[in-house]
Design a protein around this motif. Structure first.
Motif, PDB file in Angstrom:
ATOM      1  N   SER A  89       1.315  -8.342  -5.825  1.00 56.36           N
ATOM      2  CA  SER A  89       2.632  -8.985  -5.961  1.00 56.36           C
ATOM      3  C   SER A  89       3.345  -9.116  -4.616  1.00 56.36           C
ATOM      4  CB  SER A  89       3.508  -8.212  -6.945  1.00 56.36           C
ATOM      5  OG  SER A  89       3.903  -6.963  -6.399  1.00 56.36           O
ATOM      6  N   LEU A  90       2.831  -8.436  -3.597  1.00 55.78           N
ATOM      7  CA  LEU A  90       3.452  -8.485  -2.270  1.00 55.78           C
ATOM      8  C   LEU A  90       2.815  -9.538  -1.370  1.00 55.78           C
ATOM      9  CD1 LEU A  90       3.683  -4.629  -1.683  1.00 55.78           C
ATOM     10  CD2 LEU A  90       5.449  -6.157  -2.585  1.00 55.78           C
ATOM     11  N   ARG A  91       1.692 -10.094  -1.795  1.00 56.01           N
ATOM     12  CA  ARG A  91       0.990 -11.092  -0.973  1.00 56.01           C
ATOM     13  C   ARG A  91       1.814 -12.366  -0.872  1.00 56.01           C
ATOM     14  NH1 ARG A  91      -4.411  -8.725  -1.021  1.00 56.01           N
ATOM     15  NH2 ARG A  91      -3.739  -6.766  -0.168  1.00 56.01           N
ATOM     16  N   GLY A  92       1.669 -13.036   0.252  1.00 58.59           N
ATOM     17  CA  GLY A  92       2.357 -14.305   0.458  1.00 58.59           C
ATOM     18  C   GLY A  92       3.746 -14.172   1.049  1.00 58.59           C
ATOM     19  N   LYS A  93       4.150 -12.952   1.372  1.00 59.16           N
ATOM     20  CA  LYS A  93       5.474 -12.737   1.966  1.00 59.16           C
ATOM     21  C   LYS A  93       5.394 -11.621   3.003  1.00 59.16           C
ATOM     22  CE  LYS A  93       6.466 -11.387  -2.567  1.00 59.16           C
ATOM     23  NZ  LYS A  93       7.312 -11.186  -3.704  1.00 59.16           N
ATOM     24  N   HIS A  94       6.328 -11.639   3.907  1.00 57.75           N
ATOM     25  CA  HIS A  94       6.446 -10.520   4.842  1.00 57.75           C
ATOM     26  C   HIS A  94       7.045  -9.348   4.077  1.00 57.75           C
ATOM     27  CE1 HIS A  94       5.436 -12.439   8.670  1.00 57.75           C
ATOM     28  NE2 HIS A  94       6.008 -13.521   8.173  1.00 57.75           N
ATOM     29  N   VAL A  95       6.498  -8.162   4.298  1.00 55.05           N
ATOM     30  CA  VAL A  95       6.950  -6.964   3.599  1.00 55.05           C
ATOM     31  C   VAL A  95       7.228  -5.875   4.631  1.00 55.05           C
ATOM     32  CG1 VAL A  95       6.301  -5.160   1.948  1.00 55.05           C
ATOM     33  CG2 VAL A  95       5.579  -7.525   1.554  1.00 55.05           C
ATOM     34  N   LEU A  96       8.327  -5.170   4.442  1.00 61.01           N
ATOM     35  CA  LEU A  96       8.607  -3.965   5.217  1.00 61.01           C
ATOM     36  C   LEU A  96       8.532  -2.792   4.259  1.00 61.01           C
ATOM     37  CD1 LEU A  96      11.600  -5.102   7.455  1.00 61.01           C
ATOM     38  CD2 LEU A  96       9.223  -4.782   8.129  1.00 61.01           C
ATOM     39  N   LEU A  97       7.512  -1.953   4.460  1.00 61.56           N
ATOM     40  CA  LEU A  97       7.355  -0.737   3.668  1.00 61.56           C
ATOM     41  C   LEU A  97       8.114   0.383   4.355  1.00 61.56           C
ATOM     42  CD1 LEU A  97       3.502  -0.656   2.942  1.00 61.56           C
ATOM     43  CD2 LEU A  97       5.317  -1.370   1.373  1.00 61.56           C
ATOM     44  N   PHE A  98       8.911   1.115   3.612  1.00 65.21           N
ATOM     45  CA  PHE A  98       9.631   2.279   4.118  1.00 65.21           C
ATOM     46  C   PHE A  98       9.062   3.491   3.391  1.00 65.21           C
ATOM     47  CE2 PHE A  98      12.310  -1.334   4.775  1.00 65.21           C
ATOM     48  CZ  PHE A  98      12.888  -1.114   6.005  1.00 65.21           C
ATOM     49  N   LEU A  99       8.193   4.229   4.066  1.00 67.12           N
ATOM     50  CA  LEU A  99       7.516   5.375   3.464  1.00 67.12           C
ATOM     51  C   LEU A  99       8.186   6.653   3.936  1.00 67.12           C
ATOM     52  CD1 LEU A  99       4.929   3.280   4.595  1.00 67.12           C
ATOM     53  CD2 LEU A  99       3.989   4.594   2.716  1.00 67.12           C
ATOM     54  N   ALA A 100       8.500   7.523   2.978  1.00 60.68           N
ATOM     55  CA  ALA A 100       9.184   8.766   3.357  1.00 60.68           C
ATOM     56  C   ALA A 100       8.877   9.872   2.370  1.00 60.68           C
ATOM     57  CB  ALA A 100      10.698   8.530   3.416  1.00 60.68           C
ATOM     58  N   VAL A 143       7.951   3.001   8.927  1.00 59.72           N
ATOM     59  CA  VAL A 143       8.156   1.602   8.549  1.00 59.72           C
ATOM     60  C   VAL A 143       6.907   0.830   8.943  1.00 59.72           C
ATOM     61  CG1 VAL A 143       9.636  -0.431   8.753  1.00 59.72           C
ATOM     62  CG2 VAL A 143      10.628   1.863   9.010  1.00 59.72           C
ATOM     63  N   VAL A 144       6.369   0.073   7.987  1.00 53.76           N
ATOM     64  CA  VAL A 144       5.162  -0.717   8.220  1.00 53.76           C
ATOM     65  C   VAL A 144       5.474  -2.172   7.887  1.00 53.76           C
ATOM     66  CG1 VAL A 144       2.729  -1.065   7.636  1.00 53.76           C
ATOM     67  CG2 VAL A 144       3.702   1.244   7.598  1.00 53.76           C
ATOM     68  N   HIS A 145       5.152  -3.068   8.824  1.00 49.04           N
ATOM     69  CA  HIS A 145       5.291  -4.504   8.579  1.00 49.04           C
ATOM     70  C   HIS A 145       3.952  -5.051   8.095  1.00 49.04           C
ATOM     71  CE1 HIS A 145       5.132  -8.781  10.331  1.00 49.04           C
ATOM     72  NE2 HIS A 145       5.690  -8.831   9.132  1.00 49.04           N
ATOM     73  N   ILE A 146       3.960  -5.672   6.914  1.00 45.46           N
ATOM     74  CA  ILE A 146       2.792  -6.323   6.330  1.00 45.46           C
ATOM     75  C   ILE A 146       3.048  -7.834   6.377  1.00 45.46           C
ATOM     76  CG2 ILE A 146       1.315  -6.522   4.283  1.00 45.46           C
ATOM     77  CD1 ILE A 146       1.441  -3.641   5.337  1.00 45.46           C
ATOM     78  N   ASP A 147       2.091  -8.601   6.909  1.00 48.69           N
ATOM     79  CA  ASP A 147       2.292 -10.052   6.993  1.00 48.69           C
ATOM     80  C   ASP A 147       1.934 -10.721   5.663  1.00 48.69           C
ATOM     81  OD1 ASP A 147      -0.486 -10.460   6.889  1.00 48.69           O
ATOM     82  OD2 ASP A 147      -0.645 -11.169   8.950  1.00 48.69           O
ATOM     83  N   PRO A 148       2.187 -12.039   5.516  1.00 51.18           N
ATOM     84  CA  PRO A 148       1.917 -12.715   4.236  1.00 51.18           C
ATOM     85  C   PRO A 148       0.446 -12.682   3.792  1.00 51.18           C
ATOM     86  CG  PRO A 148       3.435 -14.024   5.540  1.00 51.18           C
ATOM     87  CD  PRO A 148       2.940 -12.911   6.437  1.00 51.18           C
ATOM     88  N   GLN A 149      -0.467 -12.469   4.708  1.00 52.72           N
ATOM     89  CA  GLN A 149      -1.882 -12.352   4.345  1.00 52.72           C
ATOM     90  C   GLN A 149      -2.250 -10.931   3.920  1.00 52.72           C
ATOM     91  OE1 GLN A 149      -0.941 -13.996   7.402  1.00 52.72           O
ATOM     92  NE2 GLN A 149      -0.872 -15.794   6.083  1.00 52.72           N
ATOM     93  N   GLY A 150      -1.277 -10.036   3.940  1.00 53.72           N
ATOM     94  CA  GLY A 150      -1.510  -8.663   3.516  1.00 53.72           C
ATOM     95  C   GLY A 150      -2.037  -7.763   4.619  1.00 53.72           C
ATOM     96  N   ILE A 151      -1.910  -8.199   5.871  1.00 58.26           N
ATOM     97  CA  ILE A 151      -2.396  -7.417   7.003  1.00 58.26           C
ATOM     98  C   ILE A 151      -1.252  -6.577   7.578  1.00 58.26           C
ATOM     99  CG2 ILE A 151      -3.491  -7.494   9.292  1.00 58.26           C
ATOM    100  CD1 ILE A 151      -5.278  -8.580   7.068  1.00 58.26           C
ATOM    101  N   ALA A 152      -1.519  -5.301   7.798  1.00 54.06           N
ATOM    102  CA  ALA A 152      -0.529  -4.419   8.427  1.00 54.06           C
ATOM    103  C   ALA A 152      -0.464  -4.766   9.910  1.00 54.06           C
ATOM    104  CB  ALA A 152      -0.915  -2.965   8.230  1.00 54.06           C
ATOM    105  N   LYS A 153       0.681  -5.225  10.364  1.00 56.78           N
ATOM    106  CA  LYS A 153       0.838  -5.705  11.739  1.00 56.78           C
ATOM    107  C   LYS A 153       1.519  -4.711  12.677  1.00 56.78           C
ATOM    108  CE  LYS A 153      -0.969  -9.781  11.568  1.00 56.78           C
ATOM    109  NZ  LYS A 153      -2.128 -10.082  12.397  1.00 56.78           N
ATOM    110  N   TYR A 154       2.351  -3.832  12.140  1.00 54.83           N
ATOM    111  CA  TYR A 154       3.127  -2.952  13.006  1.00 54.83           C
ATOM    112  C   TYR A 154       3.531  -1.719  12.213  1.00 54.83           C
ATOM    113  CZ  TYR A 154       6.554  -1.648  16.600  1.00 54.83           C
ATOM    114  OH  TYR A 154       7.246  -0.992  17.586  1.00 54.83           O
ATOM    115  N   LYS A 155       3.578  -0.599  12.899  1.00 56.36           N
ATOM    116  CA  LYS A 155       4.015   0.649  12.264  1.00 56.36           C
ATOM    117  C   LYS A 155       4.817   1.452  13.270  1.00 56.36           C
ATOM    118  CE  LYS A 155       1.624   4.581  11.894  1.00 56.36           C
ATOM    119  NZ  LYS A 155       0.599   5.558  11.544  1.00 56.36           N
ATOM    120  N   ILE A 156       5.892   2.032  12.788  1.00 58.04           N
ATOM    121  CA  ILE A 156       6.681   2.930  13.620  1.00 58.04           C
ATOM    122  C   ILE A 156       7.215   4.052  12.734  1.00 58.04           C
ATOM    123  CG2 ILE A 156       8.793   1.548  13.370  1.00 58.04           C
ATOM    124  CD1 ILE A 156       9.426   2.362  16.340  1.00 58.04           C
TER     125      ILE A 156
END
Length: 166
Positions: free
Chosen positions: A47-58, A133-146
């Motif tokens: 359901s997250l595919r096709g959009k930019h997603v910011l995951l906030f894991l804690a 925080v993890v940025h997932i691109d619309p293709q579902g690829i994790a692009k950045y993590k901090i």
């Protein structure tokens, strides 16, 4: 002999660069998952595919720091990315799960995915006591993590990445 050392040195650098690049799931597809939120509604990774997603894991301690991130990022990126909170509740004993779910229902008006197995936590090699925080691109690829407390410096680093992406 020096050319052999040069080749060896090059392979070593490539090896360490590859390990660093893919550490914590960065550069990889978001793994398939189905998790329940605090209201027992199932959410699938598809359901997250096709959009930019910011995951906030804690984890519990890190959740207190999540607002440091979201209060700055949400107004700026709410129309560009989907914000998804993920709670690492893997350490909760099974007999307390209903109680913990109830506490999340009481305390959070927005959706929080309950990571009972620590699946995403482990996949992204999250750190304890801070927010990741993890940025997932619309293709579902994790692009950045901090990971961190949401300091001005950390926010600036993430925003630089996001501004270059959007």
């Amino acid at each position: 002999m020096s050319s052999l050392l040069h080749v060896l040195y090059t392979y070593i650098l490539i090896f360490f660069f590859t390990i660093t690049l893919f550490a914590g799931g960065i550069g990889q597809k978001l793994p398939a998952f189905t998790m329940e939120d605090q209201n027992a509604k199932e959410v699938q990774s598809s359901s997250l595919r096709g959009k930019h997603v910011l995951l906030f894991l804690a984890d519990r301690a890190g959740s207190k720091l999540t607002p440091n991130w979201t209060k700055v990022l949400e107004p700026k990126y709410r129309n560009k990315a989907t914000f998804v909170a993920v709670a690492n509740v893997a350490s909760v004993p099974f007999f307390l799960k209903s109680f913990i779910r109830g506490k999340f229902q009481e305390n959070y008006s927005y959706t929080v995915l309950m990571d009972w197995e620590g699946f995403l936590w482990d996949h992204f090699s999250c750190k304890n006591d801070v927010t990741t925080v993890v940025h997932i691109d619309p293709q579902g690829i994790a692009k950045y993590k901090i990971s961190g407390n949401g300091t001005d410096k950390e926010l600036s680093q993430l925003q630089s990445h996001l501004d270059a992406t959007f």
